[in-house]
Design an enzyme around this catalytic site. Structure first.
Site, mmCIF file in Angstrom:
data_model
loop_
_atom_site.group_PDB
_atom_site.id
_atom_site.type_symbol
_atom_site.label_atom_id
_atom_site.label_comp_id
_atom_site.label_asym_id
_atom_site.label_seq_id
_atom_site.Cartn_x
_atom_site.Cartn_y
_atom_site.Cartn_z
ATOM 1 N N LYS A 125 -39.581 -11.964 -38.720
ATOM 2 C CA LYS A 125 -39.525 -12.631 -37.414
ATOM 3 C C LYS A 125 -38.120 -13.195 -37.262
ATOM 4 O O LYS A 125 -37.450 -13.457 -38.261
ATOM 5 C CB LYS A 125 -40.552 -13.773 -37.358
ATOM 6 C CG LYS A 125 -40.959 -14.156 -35.958
ATOM 7 C CD LYS A 125 -42.014 -13.235 -35.381
ATOM 8 C CE LYS A 125 -42.255 -13.519 -33.907
ATOM 9 N NZ LYS A 125 -43.414 -12.773 -33.392
ATOM 10 N N ASP A 165 -40.712 -11.148 -28.229
ATOM 11 C CA ASP A 165 -41.707 -12.216 -28.414
ATOM 12 C C ASP A 165 -41.431 -13.194 -27.268
ATOM 13 O O ASP A 165 -40.843 -12.771 -26.254
ATOM 14 C CB ASP A 165 -41.557 -12.886 -29.794
ATOM 15 C CG ASP A 165 -42.705 -13.836 -30.121
ATOM 16 O OD1 ASP A 165 -43.832 -13.359 -30.346
ATOM 17 O OD2 ASP A 165 -42.500 -15.075 -30.133
#
Ligand code: NDP
Length: 445
Positions: A125, A165
């Site tokens: 991430k 995201d």
């Protein structure tokens, strides 16, 4: 050595000031206790201590200039958590709340989620506390170019494949990809969520929301029910929320709320396809606030609140982490809510999860329920490798099948480990075992 208790002590000691990371690790580790007890090889090889430590954390300076010529600097991150079963894979988040703790929790969750998809993807991430809201396209482009100028040396189609995201949609992926291509001098599938004309996959924008509703349908089926006619609360109004609503409408359900970080709207007559098209225009093109909905349609706007006080059958939290507190969970249960499916990552606080599991309502944790997004990113990588695009129907069918498989796997694993119906236990154990076994096979990694 190698127990859950020992590992949590180490995590606490080694990562002070990282509450979200500790929350995610605690949730996963506590739920996989039965598998650690059953299999001595995981304890002997201290797999837990190894799996909670990122393979690599990259932090870097992102200088950029605004339209008035003023200088700014943000911090960029990429957490490469685990690559035992495939190249690192996970989104980039641009939001003022981004911190090392939040990205580590997301990267950790991503490892198990990606494992569940059945596709060969490790977990990662990244992102920055840069806030795209209120910035011009040119400012967002300059930020993305600067971010990629450093990130490009750490990623690659066989190394690490970032995606979108919160705050990173098609526009940002375009700017990031353009800069990568210039620096690396290659056209490859290094990012997913790309535009359709340059390597993107059909259904990728829809995948998180569609996948979450497919998963909810499987959960309901396990009790002989269906989503048709159910009144549904949705939070957020971004990518995950929009396509959750679209699939709910296609499935005959009745979504009645959407929100953004300022508040939520309640439309008792239901959000229709026309109203959804208006929301998409508001959020994706005009980049306005959700309160405008109440002025346009007959609905009530609640400033500074979340939608969980509205009576419903099903709830689809689709905004951000920790958006359903224990109190919210009590309200939802009191109002007769029978299903919570997480399109967002870790939207429920531990107390809320505890209450849902205690009352045995259908609860679909994010790492299973929202895995459709990354699964379809995996399908985009496959198409990029083959240099052959699939049709909309083909990708949607594969997505649907993957969500059915994830549910089946989590459901059966939960029963196998003595927790029937508990999809937290099922998803965490099923995701963990594949990664842990790969780590054991590969020696001291
Ligand atoms: P978007 O940026 O498209 O939308 C995010 C939405 O959530 C916006 O409505 C935003 O409101 C709201 N929001 C964000 N932060 C907060 C906050 N702190 N408090 C209240 N509301 C907030 O992001 P996505 O839809 O892509 O992501 C939503 C969730 O889904 C995240 O948890 C993400 O990790 C998860 N997810 C997304 C996937 C994807 O493919 N996109 C895949 C799997 C999970 P505002 O505009 O006011 O900021």
């Amino acid at each position: 050595m190698g127990t859950i208790h020992d590992t949590l002590d180490i995590v606490r000691h080694r990562n002070p000031g990282e509450p979200e990371f500790l929350q995610a690790v605690t949730e996963v580790l506590e739920s996989i206790e039965p598998v650690i007890e059953r299999h001595k090889q995981y304890r002997d090889a201290i797999i837990l201590e190894r799996i909670v430590e990122p393979e690599r954390v990259i932090m870097f300076r992102v200088p950029w200039q605004d339209d008035r010529g003023q200088y700014h600097v943000n911090r960029g991150y990429r957490i490469q958590m685990n690559s035992a079963i495939g190249p690192y894979k996970g989104g980039l988040r641009l939001h003022p709340t981004v911190s090392l703790s939040i990205l580590k929790f997301l990267a950790f969750e991503q490892v198990f989620k990606n494992s569940l998809t059945t596709l060969p993807m490790g977990g990662a991430k990244g992102g920055s506390e840069f806030d795209p809201k209120g910035k011009s396209d040119a400012e967002v482009m300059r930020f993305c170019q600067s971010f990629m100028t450093e990130l490009h040396r750490h990623i690659g189609p066989d190394t690490d494949v970032p995606a979108g995201d919160i705050g990173v949609g098609g526009r940002e992926i375009g700017f990031l990809y353009g800069q990568y291509r210039r620096l690396a001098n290659e056209f490859s599938g290094v990012l997913t969520g790309k535009g359709l004309g340059w390597g993107g996959s059909l259904i990728r924008p829809e995948a998180t929301g569609y996948g979450c509703v497919y998963f909810a349908q499987e959960m309901l089926k396990s009790r002989g029910e269906s989503i048709e006619g159910k009144v549904c609360l949705v939070s957020g109004s971004g990518n995950a929320a929009q396509y959750t609503i679209e699939k709910l409408l296609q499935s005959g359900a009745k979504p009645v709320t959407v929100s953004d970080s300022n508040g939520f709207i309640h439309d008792p007559e239901g959000i229709t396809e026309e109203k959804l098209a208006w929301i998409m225009n508001l959020k994706n093109l005009r980049r306005g606030r959700i309160r405008e909905y109440a002025a346009k349609f007959r609905a009530t706007y609640y400033e500074g609140q979340r939608p969980w006080g509205i009576a419903c059958d099903c709830a689809f939290p689709s905004a951000t982490q920790n958006e359903i507190t224990g109190e919210d969970a009590k309200t939802l249960l009191g109002n007769g809510c029978q299903l919570v499916a997480e399109a967002a990552n870790m939207p429920c606080e531990p107390e809320a999860i505890h209450l849902f599991l205690g009352r045995k309502i259908l609860y679909g944790p994010g790492k299973a329920a929202n895995a459709g997004g990354v699964a379809t990113s995996g399908l985009e990588m496959t198409q990029n490798s083959m240099r052959l695009p699939w049709t909309r129907e083909e990708v949607d069918d594969r997505l649907h099948q993957i969500m059915i498989t994830i549910h089946k796997n989590a459901f059966e694993t939960a029963a196998d480990y003595g927790a029937p119906g508990n999809l937290v236990v099922g998803a965490n154990i099923a995701g963990f075992v594949k990664v842990a076994d790969a780590m054991l096979d590969q020696g001291l990694v």
